[in-house]
Write an enzyme that holds these catalytic residues in place. Structure first.
Site, PDB file in Angstrom:
ATOM      1  N   ARG A 144      -4.852  26.890-101.931  1.00  0.00           N
ATOM      2  CA  ARG A 144      -4.061  25.674-102.013  1.00  0.00           C
ATOM      3  C   ARG A 144      -4.982  24.480-101.754  1.00  0.00           C
ATOM      4  O   ARG A 144      -5.834  24.518-100.866  1.00  0.00           O
ATOM      5  CB  ARG A 144      -2.910  25.674-100.997  1.00  0.00           C
ATOM      6  CG  ARG A 144      -1.743  26.582-101.375  1.00  0.00           C
ATOM      7  CD  ARG A 144      -1.020  26.084-102.617  1.00  0.00           C
ATOM      8  NE  ARG A 144       0.165  26.849-102.957  1.00  0.00           N
ATOM      9  CZ  ARG A 144       0.168  27.911-103.746  1.00  0.00           C
ATOM     10  NH1 ARG A 144      -0.968  28.348-104.276  1.00  0.00           N
ATOM     11  NH2 ARG A 144       1.317  28.535-104.014  1.00  0.00           N
ATOM     12  N   GLU A 189      -1.753  17.420-107.356  1.00  0.00           N
ATOM     13  CA  GLU A 189      -1.762  18.079-108.666  1.00  0.00           C
ATOM     14  C   GLU A 189      -0.718  17.469-109.591  1.00  0.00           C
ATOM     15  O   GLU A 189       0.436  17.322-109.201  1.00  0.00           O
ATOM     16  CB  GLU A 189      -1.519  19.583-108.492  1.00  0.00           C
ATOM     17  CG  GLU A 189      -2.632  20.274-107.730  1.00  0.00           C
ATOM     18  CD  GLU A 189      -2.445  21.791-107.609  1.00  0.00           C
ATOM     19  OE1 GLU A 189      -1.401  22.307-108.063  1.00  0.00           O
ATOM     20  OE2 GLU A 189      -3.353  22.457-107.088  1.00  0.00           O
ATOM     21  N   HIS A 229      -4.903  25.029-111.758  1.00  0.00           N
ATOM     22  CA  HIS A 229      -4.045  25.902-110.948  1.00  0.00           C
ATOM     23  C   HIS A 229      -3.435  27.003-111.814  1.00  0.00           C
ATOM     24  O   HIS A 229      -2.240  27.282-111.743  1.00  0.00           O
ATOM     25  CB  HIS A 229      -2.939  25.096-110.257  1.00  0.00           C
ATOM     26  CG  HIS A 229      -2.387  25.781-109.036  1.00  0.00           C
ATOM     27  ND1 HIS A 229      -1.798  25.110-107.997  1.00  0.00           N
ATOM     28  CD2 HIS A 229      -2.337  27.095-108.697  1.00  0.00           C
ATOM     29  CE1 HIS A 229      -1.388  25.960-107.067  1.00  0.00           C
ATOM     30  NE2 HIS A 229      -1.700  27.182-107.470  1.00  0.00           N
TER      31      HIS A 229
END
Length: 358
Positions: free
Chosen positions: A250, A279, A298
């Site tokens: 993360r 993000e 991601h």
């Protein structure tokens, strides 16, 4: 075929709409929803694509299979009957208010068995890409800069020391994938039993030692208040100038501003990031212009293997609850003492006495 929606007297499931593209196709492919059909369970995609699940999305459902939407305290406002289960497609649950779910007698599950190998493989892929300067070399060919290839000599992985921040299931899988490279693995994980580490051939050390001793540091821990900015400016200053940092967990675990400064100053050789503090990152983020950084949106672990693995695990959790059993990967274990959960499952759940899938 998916049912049209909740049907009185039958177990009903809603699937978050972020799984679908604009043409109504599941972007993840086969996530094992056919197993719900085979079990006679009614399911449907939720009517709207949303960042936060609300009562209007899920009221009357027995379970929700979801990926991107957050589950918050507001999720339960106005519900006539909370779902028994929120089955997350993935391993992270930082967007889920576990306390709110527990108060309302709702189980929350994740899919570590489905994500374990894909994420471990993605970490190894990122590691090799960073060490071999793969994106930079790709650009040399595409931009006609062949003569500059001597400037991008890579580092071999064999015989290096790899440091892991986190030694959970996925990191343990990565340890196995690293064995053919004859690396030494050290790790920081205050919750990993020493015996487990010994069996893996991993030396447990503190976080500072991982940063100082490793040739490659890989962040693989869960984001919590304890791990937020675990990799900060001070710890980055401990790294060898020849070392690289990877984050496949993360974004907020790494202080991104401090990392950018360390890369600019040459205190860290390179980095590989599948995740970011914010993000998506802004187009003005300095990381996007750095040749010694490998980036992924991601999604590095997104493969058909992960689709089937995560989907199958989430569906198994739903099938367990539908048949009055506790699913395997419950993250809010305190909910097992909730009287409403016990009543709706039809089995005693306090202290986990209900049958649990193994």
């Amino acid at each position: 075929m998916a049912g049209p929606g909740p049907v009185d007297g039958r177990f009903t499931v809603g699937v978050s709409r972020d799984f679908l593209d604009t043409d109504g196709r599941n972007v993840w492919g086969d996530i094992r929803l056919s197993e719900l059909d085979a079990a006679g369970i009614d399911w449907h995609y939720l009517p709207r694509d949303t960042d936060e699940l609300l009562a209007t999305d899920i009221d009357g459902l027995d379970a929700v299979l979801f990926a991107a939407p957050a589950v918050t305290a507001r999720t339960f406002t106005g519900l006539t009957r909370p779902p028994l289960l929120f089955a997350r497609f993935g391993v992270g649950y930082d967007s889920v208010d576990l306390d709110a779910c527990t108060r309302h007698g709702a189980l929350v599950t994740i899919t570590p068995d489905g994500a374990r190998r894909p994420v471990a493989t993605a970490a190894l892929t990122m590691l090799l890409a960073v060490l071999h300067n793969v994106p930079a070399k790709d650009r040399l060919v595409r931009e006609g800069r062949w003569s500059e290839r001597e400037q991008w000599m890579g580092l071999g992985l064999t015989g290096r020391r790899v440091g892991l921040l986190g030694l959970g299931n996925t990191a343990r899988d990565l340890v196995g994938l690293l064995r053919p490279f004859e690396v030494e693995v050290i790790a920081y994980d205050p919750y990993c039993p020493a015996e487990t580490a010994r069996e893996l051939g991993v030396r447990l050390v503190d976080a500072d030692a991982v940063m100082a001793e490793a040739d490659a540091v890989i962040v693989m821990c869960v984001l919590t208040d304890e791990t937020r900015h675990l990799v900060d400016a001070r710890r980055l200053s401990l790294m060898k100038p020849s070392a690289v940092l990877l984050n496949v967990a993360r974004g907020p675990i790494v202080d991104e501003t401090a990392l950018i400064e360390a890369l600019r100053a040459g205190r860290v050789r390179g980095a590989g990031l599948d995740v970011f503090e914010s993000e998506p990152p802004g187009l003005d983020n300095p990381l996007l212009g750095m040749d010694n950084v490998v980036l992924s949106p991601h999604s590095l672990a997104w493969t058909d293997e992960m689709s089937a693995g995560n989907g199958g695990s989430a569906v198994r959790a739903i099938l367990d609850v539908a048949t009055g059993r506790l699913p395997r990967f419950v993250v809010n274990r305190d909910v097992l003492g909730h009287p409403g959960l016990s009543e709706r499952l039809g089995v005693p759940t306090r202290y986990g006495r209900a049958e649990v899938r193994t």
